[in-house]
Structure formats: structure tokens, C-alpha cells
Design a protein around this motif. Structure first.
Motif, PDB file in Angstrom:
ATOM      1  N   GLY A  69       0.843  -1.278  -0.028  1.00 25.45           N
ATOM      2  CA  GLY A  69       0.012  -0.105   0.119  1.00 25.45           C
ATOM      3  C   GLY A  69       0.860   1.270  -0.073  1.00 25.45           C
ATOM      4  O   GLY A  69       0.696   2.104  -0.773  1.00 25.45           O
ATOM      5  N   ALA A  70       1.863   1.302   0.814  1.00 28.12           N
ATOM      6  CA  ALA A  70       2.738   2.392   1.124  1.00 28.12           C
ATOM      7  C   ALA A  70       3.571   2.646  -0.392  1.00 28.12           C
ATOM      8  O   ALA A  70       3.664   3.815  -0.884  1.00 28.12           O
ATOM      9  CB  ALA A  70       3.724   2.184   2.090  1.00 28.12           C
ATOM     10  N   LEU A  71       4.069   1.506  -1.116  1.00 29.72           N
ATOM     11  CA  LEU A  71       4.630   1.628  -2.549  1.00 29.72           C
ATOM     12  C   LEU A  71       3.542   2.164  -3.458  1.00 29.72           C
ATOM     13  O   LEU A  71       3.899   3.004  -4.276  1.00 29.72           O
ATOM     14  CB  LEU A  71       5.048   0.174  -2.906  1.00 29.72           C
ATOM     15  N   ASN A  72       2.558   1.558  -3.468  1.00 27.53           N
ATOM     16  CA  ASN A  72       1.447   2.192  -4.460  1.00 27.53           C
ATOM     17  C   ASN A  72       1.185   3.573  -4.252  1.00 27.53           C
ATOM     18  O   ASN A  72       0.968   4.262  -5.180  1.00 27.53           O
ATOM     19  CB  ASN A  72      -0.094   1.278  -4.248  1.00 27.53           C
ATOM     20  N   LEU A  73       1.185   4.137  -2.955  1.00 27.51           N
ATOM     21  CA  LEU A  73       0.635   5.695  -2.608  1.00 27.51           C
ATOM     22  C   LEU A  73       1.703   6.541  -3.125  1.00 27.51           C
ATOM     23  O   LEU A  73       1.631   7.313  -3.640  1.00 27.51           O
ATOM     24  CB  LEU A  73       0.421   5.647  -1.054  1.00 27.51           C
ATOM     25  N   LYS A 112      10.741  -7.066  -5.346  1.00 28.68           N
ATOM     26  CA  LYS A 112      11.409  -7.087  -4.128  1.00 28.68           C
ATOM     27  C   LYS A 112      10.439  -7.389  -2.845  1.00 28.68           C
ATOM     28  O   LYS A 112      10.621  -8.248  -1.959  1.00 28.68           O
ATOM     29  CB  LYS A 112      12.069  -5.782  -3.779  1.00 28.68           C
ATOM     30  N   LEU A 113       9.260  -6.655  -2.904  1.00 28.29           N
ATOM     31  CA  LEU A 113       8.331  -6.863  -1.770  1.00 28.29           C
ATOM     32  C   LEU A 113       7.551  -8.134  -1.926  1.00 28.29           C
ATOM     33  O   LEU A 113       7.432  -8.889  -1.082  1.00 28.29           O
ATOM     34  CB  LEU A 113       7.192  -5.878  -1.722  1.00 28.29           C
ATOM     35  N   ALA A 114       7.559  -8.681  -3.066  1.00 31.14           N
ATOM     36  CA  ALA A 114       7.203  -9.874  -3.339  1.00 31.14           C
ATOM     37  C   ALA A 114       7.959 -11.212  -2.788  1.00 31.14           C
ATOM     38  O   ALA A 114       7.611 -12.259  -2.280  1.00 31.14           O
ATOM     39  CB  ALA A 114       6.786 -10.307  -4.630  1.00 31.14           C
ATOM     40  N   GLU A 115       9.361 -10.969  -3.259  1.00 36.06           N
ATOM     41  CA  GLU A 115      10.305 -11.810  -2.806  1.00 36.06           C
ATOM     42  C   GLU A 115      10.406 -11.786  -1.291  1.00 36.06           C
ATOM     43  O   GLU A 115      10.303 -12.910  -0.570  1.00 36.06           O
ATOM     44  CB  GLU A 115      11.670 -11.530  -3.434  1.00 36.06           C
ATOM     45  N   GLU A 116      10.444 -10.809  -0.567  1.00 36.28           N
ATOM     46  CA  GLU A 116      10.604 -10.790   0.683  1.00 36.28           C
ATOM     47  C   GLU A 116       9.170 -11.224   1.604  1.00 36.28           C
ATOM     48  O   GLU A 116       9.360 -11.839   2.404  1.00 36.28           O
ATOM     49  CB  GLU A 116      10.410  -9.061   1.520  1.00 36.28           C
ATOM     50  N   GLY A 117       8.227 -11.314   0.740  1.00 40.06           N
ATOM     51  CA  GLY A 117       6.700 -11.702   1.175  1.00 40.06           C
ATOM     52  C   GLY A 117       6.923 -13.330   1.261  1.00 40.06           C
ATOM     53  O   GLY A 117       6.538 -13.975   2.094  1.00 40.06           O
ATOM     54  N   VAL A 118       7.487 -13.825   0.276  1.00 40.94           N
ATOM     55  CA  VAL A 118       7.728 -15.196   0.006  1.00 40.94           C
ATOM     56  C   VAL A 118       8.723 -15.832   1.075  1.00 40.94           C
ATOM     57  O   VAL A 118       8.475 -16.942   1.650  1.00 40.94           O
ATOM     58  CB  VAL A 118       8.291 -15.483  -1.226  1.00 40.94           C
ATOM     59  N   LYS A 119       9.693 -15.177   1.294  1.00 37.01           N
ATOM     60  CA  LYS A 119      10.724 -15.411   2.369  1.00 37.01           C
ATOM     61  C   LYS A 119      10.036 -15.422   3.762  1.00 37.01           C
ATOM     62  O   LYS A 119      10.217 -16.265   4.466  1.00 37.01           O
ATOM     63  CB  LYS A 119      11.841 -14.567   2.348  1.00 37.01           C
ATOM     64  N   ALA A 120       9.335 -14.499   3.994  1.00 38.56           N
ATOM     65  CA  ALA A 120       8.698 -14.371   5.404  1.00 38.56           C
ATOM     66  C   ALA A 120       7.389 -15.490   5.466  1.00 38.56           C
ATOM     67  O   ALA A 120       7.705 -16.207   6.635  1.00 38.56           O
ATOM     68  CB  ALA A 120       7.780 -12.837   5.336  1.00 38.56           C
ATOM     69  N   ALA A 121       6.940 -15.904   4.362  1.00 42.44           N
ATOM     70  CA  ALA A 121       5.888 -16.712   4.520  1.00 42.44           C
ATOM     71  C   ALA A 121       6.606 -18.252   4.784  1.00 42.44           C
ATOM     72  O   ALA A 121       6.196 -19.061   5.691  1.00 42.44           O
ATOM     73  CB  ALA A 121       4.787 -17.025   2.994  1.00 42.44           C
ATOM     74  N   THR A 122       7.631 -18.339   4.203  1.00 41.71           N
ATOM     75  CA  THR A 122       8.540 -19.717   4.137  1.00 41.71           C
ATOM     76  C   THR A 122       9.125 -19.625   5.708  1.00 41.71           C
ATOM     77  O   THR A 122       9.023 -20.805   6.139  1.00 41.71           O
ATOM     78  CB  THR A 122       9.693 -19.719   3.053  1.00 41.71           C
ATOM     79  N   THR A 123       9.670 -18.606   6.154  1.00 39.58           N
ATOM     80  CA  THR A 123      10.005 -18.676   7.564  1.00 39.58           C
ATOM     81  C   THR A 123       9.132 -18.907   8.233  1.00 39.58           C
ATOM     82  O   THR A 123       9.034 -19.598   9.366  1.00 39.58           O
ATOM     83  CB  THR A 123      10.837 -17.301   7.782  1.00 39.58           C
ATOM     84  N   ALA A 124       8.035 -18.389   8.272  1.00 42.01           N
ATOM     85  CA  ALA A 124       6.745 -18.400   9.320  1.00 42.01           C
ATOM     86  C   ALA A 124       6.245 -20.078   9.265  1.00 42.01           C
ATOM     87  O   ALA A 124       5.952 -20.473  10.221  1.00 42.01           O
ATOM     88  CB  ALA A 124       5.637 -17.653   8.946  1.00 42.01           C
TER      89      ALA A 124
END
Length: 118
Positions: free
Chosen positions: A25-29, A104-116
Motif C-alpha cells: 500500500g505504501a509503495l502504491n501510494l 522485491k516486496l514479493a520476494e520478501e513476502g515469500v521469504k517471510a511466509a517460508t520462514t513462518a
């Protein structure tokens, strides 16, 4: 459920869904703000050039002043073309930056989901 389990579920939900959505959302704004500012700048510059040319037409009194206005309009046409090209390049650059940051945000999201998930 225990308090610790609830806390862990809340943290996972935050890291997997809320934080990525907030970042996107911040990126889009930010992108929209920059894009609108670039468009307003372009419109203002082109409107100013057009008004200057219209004012120049009001100064036509004889053949020499008409010749000067025509030459001025040719120069303004070239300037407008250059301005439009520069504005298009600026918008393309903003768009490329947006795509890179989105990836980059998508990659970070995938990493966070994998870690979680572990």
C-alpha cells in the motif's frame, strides 16, 4: 488456546499478511504521488508554453513580427517535443522503479511466509 499460541498466531498473521499489505500500500501510494506530480508538472509546463505562444500572437503588428512569432512557434514546438520525451522517460523510469520494488516486496513476502511456515 494458550496466550503464547495466540501471540504466535498473531505475529505470523502480521508477518505474512498485514506487513506485506501495508508495504505494498505504501509503495502504491508513493508511486501514485510521484506519477501525479510528474503529470501535473508536464501539464503546467505545456500550458505555460501554449500561453506564451498565444501571447506572442497578440504582438503581431506587421510582417516582421509575424515572422518572429512563427519562428518562436517552431522553437516552442521543438521544446514541447523535447519536454514530452523527457516526461515520458521520467514516467517510464518511475514505472520501472515501481516494478523493481514490487518484485522485491514479493520476494520478501515469500521469504517471510517460508520462514513462518517452518
Amino acid at each position: 488456546m494458550s496466550k503464547a499460541t495466540t501471540q504466535q498466531a498473531t505475529e505470523q498473521f502480521e508477518s505474512m499478511f498485514v506487513a506485506p499489505a501495508r508495504n505494498l500500500g505504501a509503495l502504491n501510494l508513493d508511486y501514485t504521488e510521484k506519477l501525479v506530480a510528474a503529470q501535473f508538472d508536464a501539464i503546467r509546463a505545456l500550458a505555460d508554453m501554449g500561453m506564451a505562444q498565444a501571447r506572442g500572437l497578440l504582438d503581431v503588428r506587421d510582417a516582421d513580427s509575424l515572422k518572429a512569432v512563427v519562428e518562436s512557434q517552431q522553437k516552442a514546438g521543438q521544446d514541447m517535443g523535447e519536454r514530452l520525451r523527457a516526461d515520458a522517460e521520467k514516467i517510464m523510469s518511475l514505472s520501472q522503479e515501481y516494478v523493481q520494488q514490487s518484485q522485491k516486496l514479493a520476494e520478501e513476502g515469500v521469504k517471510a511466509a517460508t520462514t513462518a511456515a517452518k
